[in-house]
Structures are given as C-alpha cells and as structure tokens.
Scaffold this active site. Structure first.
Site: not given
Ligand SMILES: [Zn+2]
Ligand SMILES: [Zn+2]
Ligand SMILES: [Zn+2]
Length: 332
Positions: A15, A39, A166
């Site tokens: 696969r 933000c 972050h």
C-alpha cells in the site's frame, strides 16, 4: 517491533505510496500578516492572556508588554492548576481518580503571527528549545510534579486551536502511561544487556544508515524501524543522557541545527502537514539515569487511526521507513 515498548507495527508495503514533492509554484510560502490585532498571542494583546511567567526580550521591557521574542503564559483553558490539593481517591477496585493538580503553560514561540516554526531562523528555534529547558527546571521543583510533558500541535487536525505558533508544557502529578511503558521497556533491556536500548538503537541506525534523515556530531534524526505512522521522525542525542533539562548551551545549539532541519524537511517535503511533536524525558523524581534516554518524536498526521489500530493497539503504516528517510534526506 518497537524494541522499547514491544509494540508491533505492520508495514503495509503493497500500500506504500511515495510522496510527490509539491511543486515549487504551489509551495506554501508563509503568507499572511505578521500581526493580527484579534490574536491573543500578538504584540499589544498581552493583557488578554494570564500574566506571563517567563519571556525573552532583546531589550529590557516591562512584563506583559510588547518587545518579547518568546513568551510563556499559563494556559487559560487548562484542566490542571498548581493551586489546589492533589490527592488520589480510591473509590473501589476499579475506580481511581486523582484531583487534577499540575500546571499547563503555553509557549508563544515568536511574535510573528503566521511564520511557521519550520521557517524560524535557527536562533529562534534555539530560544524555543532553551525555553522548554528553563520552564522544566522551574516546574520540576514542585514536589507534586511527577512528569513534565513538552509538546507541540501544529495545524488544526493535530489539535492546535490557534494559528499563532505556540507549543505547550504540562506538568502532571502522575507519570503518564506511555512514559511508564518506555521506562519499563528500557529498564528491562538494561537488566538483560547492561546497556541503554536507545544508545544501541542509535548505534545500529548509524551502522545501517538507511533510516537516517539527518545527523550532526551530537544528534541523530531518523525514521524508526517500527515507525507507527508515515514519516514518523525521532531525534535523540548520540551521547547517553536521560534528561532533556541537562542539555548545556553548546548541546542546545547543536540540537537546534538538527531540529530546524527536521521541521523544514517535514514542512517542505510533505507540504506543511499537521503534526504533533513531543519530548520524552525522564520523570522528575525517577532515577532513570542509566537506562532511559531522552528523545523527541515528531508524528505527521497523514493517516487516521481506525478500527484495527484502536481495537488492537497495533498500527498499520503505509509508508516504508527506509523510503521515508530517503525522501526526507533529499529535501534541503
Ligand atoms: Zn498572533
Ligand atoms: Zn542511552
Ligand atoms: Zn518516546
């Protein structure tokens, strides 16, 4: 089989598909604004987060004001906090619960709103890796803290809820099961062979070389033999060390070089996939110095765990680690 945890992976070679390098024209170049007034993590909005617990600043500046190059704040939405008692309650044979005690912090990696971590200049990566160490050294002083998880979720499918770069640090009052499993495996191997299983792994990867992605004198990036998912990448020191927080400045610099390369190869080669990375290091109060060896694991989210994986704990990996490593080696 993973020699540490004994977990099995099935590599489904028929696969396996080789990735196609995204063509340059379609390459995601970091676009978008460096600053988003909405933000929480951007300059000018410091008051929207809980007061910072740590920051790097080029020039002296007041805490919780702009001018920082990296900033750490408590996680507002944390399930854990250092205030409050920790206790384990036994409500019968099968029900243990522990009142959450611990702490969760967010590392705001850069003031730039949209710059992908993979595109940070190397010194900014170094600052990030150093911040993990410094917060670790602070948090581990609390006797109720047993483990400190340092990790990053990149992209919303990997669990990142905000786009500003972050990462997270969570101190827990218990040793997480996955760490227990790695510790037990490493301890067993050490008992049998009187050697560190991770050191042996590094040695065999360096001899075999087919799964190496990048290396310098101190650190090694490779696709583990029993990779659970396509392009899983581990970074570990070539010297024996059980604890991430013992890195010295020179080693941190050297790690930054390798880590930057890894992040960039994944970003460029796999078209900025969602991913999770984490640092596995010795628990805070465990004497694992002989047998445990800290390391970083990066797992791109290319497939979804389905019935077989969830039901058996075994994984089917549709990429051959040797081919993944060869492909990533070629990305510069
Ligand atoms: Zn932002
Ligand atoms: Zn070792
Ligand atoms: Zn690990």
């Amino acid at each position: 089989m993973n020699p540490i945890t004994g977990e099995w992976t099935i590599i489904a070679t028929e696969r396996a598909k080789r990735p196609h390098l995204p063509n340059r024209a379609e390459e995601i170049i970091h676009s978008g604004d460096a600053h988003d007034p909405e933000c929480f993590f951007c300059y000018g909005n410091e008051y929207t987060t809980p007061p910072e617990v740590f920051s790097y600043r080029e020039k002296q500046g007041a805490p919780d004001s702009p001018g920082w190059t990296l900033r750490v704040v408590p996680n507002k939405y944390s399930a854990l906090s250092l205030n409050g008692e920790f206790s384990i309650e036994n409500k019968g044979l099968l029900e243990f619960s522990s009142h959450a005690r611990g702490s969760a912090e967010v590392v705001i990696e850069s003031p730039h709103h949209t710059l992908n971590t993979a595109l940070f200049p190397e010194p900014q990566i170094e600052l990030l890796l150093k911040a993990y160490k410094q917060r670790y050294n602070f948090l581990c002083q609390d006797p109720s803290v047993k483990y400190i998880a340092m990790f990053k979720n990149n992209g919303s499918p990997a669990g990142a809820s905000l786009s500003h770069p972050h990462s997270q640090i969570i101190a827990t009052p218990v040793i997480p099961p996955l760490i227990e499993q790695e510790l037990a495996g490493a301890k067993k191997y050490f008992k049998e062979h009187n050697r560190c299983v991770y050191c042996d792994m590094a040695e065999s990867e360096l001899e075999n070389r087919s799964r190496i992605i990048y290396e310098n004198n101190e650190f090694l990036a490779f696709a583990p033999y029993a990779s659970k998912s396509p392009f899983e990448t581990w970074v570990m020191p070539r010297f024996h060390s059980s604890a991430y927080n013992r890195l010295n400045d020179k080693q941190l610099k050297s790690l930054s070089e390798v880590w930057k390369k890894v992040l960039y190869k994944i970003y460029r080669g796999l078209d900025n996939p969602p991913y999770n990375y984490f640092i596995h290091t010795s628990p805070t109060q465990e004497n694992a110095g002989n047998f445990f060896h800290w390391h970083m694991e990066l797992i791109p989210k290319m497939t979804i765990m389905a019935g077989f994986e969830l039901g058996t704990g075994m994984c089917i990996n549709i990429a051959i680690p040797e081919q993944s490593a060869e492909y990533l080696r070629g990305i510069v």
